[in-house]
Scaffold this motif. Structure first.
Motif, PDB file in Angstrom:
ATOM      1  N   GLU A 160      17.608  51.021  57.825  1.00 24.63           N
ATOM      2  CA  GLU A 160      17.187  51.618  56.564  1.00 24.63           C
ATOM      3  C   GLU A 160      16.535  50.609  55.625  1.00 24.63           C
ATOM      4  N   VAL A 161      17.035  49.394  55.603  1.00 24.48           N
ATOM      5  CA  VAL A 161      16.447  48.388  54.716  1.00 24.48           C
ATOM      6  C   VAL A 161      15.012  48.099  55.145  1.00 24.48           C
ATOM      7  N   ALA A 162      14.801  47.857  56.431  1.00 26.13           N
ATOM      8  CA  ALA A 162      13.454  47.582  56.934  1.00 26.13           C
ATOM      9  C   ALA A 162      12.528  48.773  56.723  1.00 26.13           C
ATOM     10  N   ASN A 163      13.062  49.991  56.867  1.00 32.64           N
ATOM     11  CA  ASN A 163      12.247  51.196  56.739  1.00 32.64           C
ATOM     12  C   ASN A 163      11.967  51.579  55.292  1.00 32.64           C
ATOM     13  N   GLY A 164      12.637  50.915  54.349  1.00 36.14           N
ATOM     14  CA  GLY A 164      12.439  51.238  52.944  1.00 36.14           C
ATOM     15  C   GLY A 164      13.180  52.470  52.482  1.00 36.14           C
ATOM     16  N   THR A 165      14.161  52.934  53.272  1.00 38.85           N
ATOM     17  CA  THR A 165      14.907  54.141  52.914  1.00 38.85           C
ATOM     18  C   THR A 165      16.318  53.843  52.416  1.00 38.85           C
ATOM     19  N   HIS A 166      16.669  52.569  52.332  1.00 37.08           N
ATOM     20  CA  HIS A 166      18.020  52.207  51.879  1.00 37.08           C
ATOM     21  C   HIS A 166      18.158  52.439  50.377  1.00 37.08           C
ATOM     22  N   GLU A 167      19.278  53.024  49.986  1.00 37.52           N
ATOM     23  CA  GLU A 167      19.600  53.215  48.577  1.00 37.52           C
ATOM     24  C   GLU A 167      20.919  52.512  48.279  1.00 37.52           C
ATOM     25  N   THR A 168      20.871  51.541  47.385  1.00 40.04           N
ATOM     26  CA  THR A 168      22.089  50.811  47.030  1.00 40.04           C
ATOM     27  C   THR A 168      22.992  51.700  46.179  1.00 40.04           C
ATOM     28  N   LYS A 169      24.222  51.851  46.622  1.00 34.64           N
ATOM     29  CA  LYS A 169      25.175  52.693  45.892  1.00 34.64           C
ATOM     30  C   LYS A 169      25.630  51.981  44.617  1.00 34.64           C
ATOM     31  N   PRO A 170      25.940  52.753  43.563  1.00 39.20           N
ATOM     32  CA  PRO A 170      26.418  52.140  42.313  1.00 39.20           C
ATOM     33  C   PRO A 170      27.649  51.267  42.565  1.00 39.20           C
ATOM     34  N   GLY A 171      27.638  50.075  42.002  1.00 44.35           N
ATOM     35  CA  GLY A 171      28.756  49.160  42.173  1.00 44.35           C
ATOM     36  C   GLY A 171      28.695  48.313  43.424  1.00 44.35           C
ATOM     37  N   SER A 177      18.958  40.658  53.037  1.00 42.19           N
ATOM     38  CA  SER A 177      18.164  40.471  54.250  1.00 42.19           C
ATOM     39  C   SER A 177      17.853  41.826  54.871  1.00 42.19           C
ATOM     40  N   LEU A 178      16.876  41.849  55.787  1.00 43.15           N
ATOM     41  CA  LEU A 178      16.514  43.095  56.463  1.00 43.15           C
ATOM     42  C   LEU A 178      17.604  43.584  57.397  1.00 43.15           C
ATOM     43  N   PHE A 179      18.334  42.652  58.013  1.00 46.49           N
ATOM     44  CA  PHE A 179      19.314  43.007  59.033  1.00 46.49           C
ATOM     45  C   PHE A 179      20.677  42.430  58.676  1.00 46.49           C
ATOM     46  N   ASN A 180      21.734  43.230  58.857  1.00 45.00           N
ATOM     47  CA  ASN A 180      23.083  42.705  58.678  1.00 45.00           C
ATOM     48  C   ASN A 180      23.587  42.121  59.998  1.00 45.00           C
ATOM     49  N   ALA A 181      24.768  41.519  59.954  1.00 46.26           N
ATOM     50  CA  ALA A 181      25.282  40.795  61.118  1.00 46.26           C
ATOM     51  C   ALA A 181      25.485  41.684  62.348  1.00 46.26           C
ATOM     52  N   ARG A 491       2.102  38.196  51.977  1.00 42.97           N
ATOM     53  CA  ARG A 491       2.649  39.068  50.935  1.00 42.97           C
ATOM     54  C   ARG A 491       2.285  40.530  51.176  1.00 42.97           C
ATOM     55  N   LYS A 492       1.228  40.775  51.957  1.00 42.06           N
ATOM     56  CA  LYS A 492       0.834  42.159  52.201  1.00 42.06           C
ATOM     57  C   LYS A 492       1.828  42.898  53.103  1.00 42.06           C
ATOM     58  N   LEU A 493       2.749  42.160  53.720  1.00 45.51           N
ATOM     59  CA  LEU A 493       3.778  42.792  54.545  1.00 45.51           C
ATOM     60  C   LEU A 493       5.038  43.132  53.750  1.00 45.51           C
ATOM     61  N   ARG A 494       5.100  42.754  52.488  1.00 48.41           N
ATOM     62  CA  ARG A 494       6.321  42.933  51.701  1.00 48.41           C
ATOM     63  C   ARG A 494       6.217  44.184  50.836  1.00 48.41           C
ATOM     64  N   SER A 495       7.315  44.912  50.726  1.00 48.87           N
ATOM     65  CA  SER A 495       7.341  46.175  49.992  1.00 48.87           C
ATOM     66  C   SER A 495       7.633  45.941  48.513  1.00 48.87           C
ATOM     67  N   PHE A 496       7.757  47.036  47.731  1.00 51.66           N
ATOM     68  CA  PHE A 496       7.980  46.927  46.294  1.00 51.66           C
ATOM     69  C   PHE A 496       9.287  46.193  45.979  1.00 51.66           C
ATOM     70  N   ASN A 497      10.379  46.638  46.565  1.00 55.76           N
ATOM     71  CA  ASN A 497      11.704  46.053  46.333  1.00 55.76           C
ATOM     72  C   ASN A 497      12.132  45.290  47.582  1.00 55.76           C
TER      73      ASN A 497
END
Length: 502
Positions: A160-171, A177-181, A491-497
């Motif tokens: 989800e992070v790499a795809n740009g669909t990740h939403e950080t939950k409140p708190g 990083s793009l990938f977790n362990a 830089r053209k490979l990097r997204s907004f957030n």
């Protein structure tokens, strides 16, 4: 054996070396505890309690979103806040992690916290890619495994992070990083399965091909480099690389080098070749060349790039064969892709075909200069043997059997000059995973103009062109290495957030 994993309190550090040492300390202690517990269990000692240990984490908190150098595409967080990620295999990612930590300190001037996360290390990953976990266990022990040791959890391994669909939950912390362990560990295991070599051998410059002929020539070149020579000039050239690794983790060290950093190793005998065998021409700093025969088709192309991406290479290229679509092309001509018509149908859920995949100038320039150098043609004369344009990537090897009007319309509208089954997928996954990418293909048939790929024609083509094409690819990689990673990771490979880690 100790009664449980060591207790580590979170600590804050102001330099990369100390922070990395703390990561290693936590990871090594927890993995050692899991391994000792498993071996005791395998010897018949049934533990009374569940055995569990967790990955280390990196966490940074900042009230500013500054960066020392705005030209660099990574090394900084996008806005003030809390950011973290779990870490695995510091033995593989030592250079990478040290650089990411250094840049965080440089850009944010904040201490970095290292501690133990709440994400368990699955026992399969703790034992490593060379261990067959169930091989010597009884049926009773296998049935008890899931109640005693943590198992891989696919819920923790999405993109989800790499795809740009990740939403950080409140708190919760935002990703660092793009990938977790766990996602990284899964790919490390899969790389061993698919390529027949361990992840620690993979180099930062990767060439994919769809034909074994390229691999055969690469192996010959690499073995020559490892051989001793008394010629001073040739010896200086060969000292660029330290060792050569083949499937089964067979290691041949450079006999011209006093200390190649590892020893010759016959590796494990293979009863059959892996699905996508990998070969590694290594440098001590990891900036050598890995070459993988991915076979035919976009599914293979996605599979291997999904997993190589976690190693965070600096560039990957596709060198292979294609169908030339223009009447002005000849067999053996080169195609430098500057765009892709993506009809591979394997990435549309993660990266819709309507999203453009831009050409990267550093890659394009290096490939063109390499063609000039190897062929001896320059400037306008280069057009005699090479065209730059759109490559169509499809999932149907028998695309020629479609009705003529249907098959030609999209190809003509897109201005495609060549067609294959892998390049668009490899470029798209490079874009998706922020890995610089490029494509240089060689025309092996022209189905729209009566030149079909038939056995006799193919054999002559392979003899005439494979060596030259491979030499171009190797030279291009050497040029990209000279550019350096800070220029390649555009830089053209990097997204907004974007995450901070490269």
């Amino acid at each position: 054996m100790s009664k449980g994993p060591r207790s580590f309190k979170p600590r804050k550090f102001n330099d990369a070396q100390s922070a990395f040492a703390a990561i290693c300390e936590i990871y090594d202690a927890n993995v050692t505890w899991l391994r000792e517990s498993f071996f005791a269990f395998a010897d018949g000692h049934m533990p009374k309690h569940r055995i569990s240990a967790c990955y280390p984490y990196i966490r940074v908190t900042t009230e500013t979103a500054t960066r020392a150098d705005t030209r660099l595409s990574y090394g900084f967080v996008p806005r003030p806040g809390h950011y973290s990620t779990t870490i695995t295999r510091p033995d593989i990612f030592d250079h990478y992690l040290m650089e990411q930590l250094r840049l965080l300190f440089l850009n944010h001037h904040e201490p970095i916290e290292i501690g133990v996360s709440d994400t368990p290390i699955p026992i399969h990953f703790a034992l490593g890619e060379d261990f067959h976990l169930e091989r010597d266990l009884s049926a009773e022990q296998i049935n008890a495994m899931s109640n005693l040791f943590d198992q891989p959890n696919l819920d923790l391994m999405d993109d989800e992070v790499a795809n740009g669909t990740h939403e950080t939950k409140p708190g919760h912390d935002a990703p660092l990083s793009l990938f977790n362990a766990p996602r990284i560990d899964l790919s490390i295991m899969r790389l061993r399965h698919y390529t027949g070599t361990n992840a620690r051998h993979f180099q930062n410059y990767v060439i994919y091909t769809n034909y074994q002929f390229y691999i055969d020539q690469f192996v010959r070149i690499c073995r020559d480099i490892m051989a001793p020579t008394d010629n001073p000039e040739l010896r200086a050239e060969r000292l660029e690389y330290s060792s050569f690794v083949e499937p089964g983790n067979r290691i041949t060290t450079n006999k011209n080098m006093a200390d190649p950093g590892e020893s010759d190793d016959p590796g494990l005998p293979l009863t059959r070749m892996p699905q996508m065998p990998a070969y590694h021409l290594k440098r001590k700093d990891g900036s050598g060349i890995t070459m993988i025969n991915i076979g035919v088709g976009p599914s293979n192309a996605k599979t291997i790039t999904d997993h190589v991406a976690v190693l965070r290479p600096h560039a990957w290229l596709m060198l292979g064969h294609c169908a030339g679509l223009r009447n002005s092309q000849s067999l053996g001509d080169y195609v430098l892709a500057h765009g892709y018509l993506r009809e591979d149908n394997v990435l549309y859920r993660d990266l819709h075909p309507s999203i453009p995949i831009p050409a990267l100038s550093e890659i394009q320039i290096s490939l063109e200069r390499a063609v000039e150098h190897v062929t001896g043609l320059q400037g306008y004369d280069l057009k005699k043997i090479m065209r730059t344009g759109t490559v169509a990537t499809v999932d149907d090897r028998n695309w020629e059997l479609r009705p003529t009007l249907r098959q030609n319309l999209r190809l003509s509208q897109s201005r495609a000059i060549a067609l294959d089954m892998e390049s668009g997928t490899i470029a798209a996954n490079g874009f998706r995973f922020r890995v610089p990418y490029g494509t240089l293909l060689c025309v092996s048939d022209r189905p729209l103009h009566g030149q079909l790929k038939l056995p006799g024609m193919a054999d002559k083509f392979y003899r005439d062109r494979v060596d030259q094409h491979l030499q171009i690819g190797l030279l291009a990689m050497a040029m990209l290495r000279e550019y350096g990673p800070e220029r390649l990771h555009s830089r053209k490979l990097r997204s907004f957030n974007e995450v901070a880690f490269q």
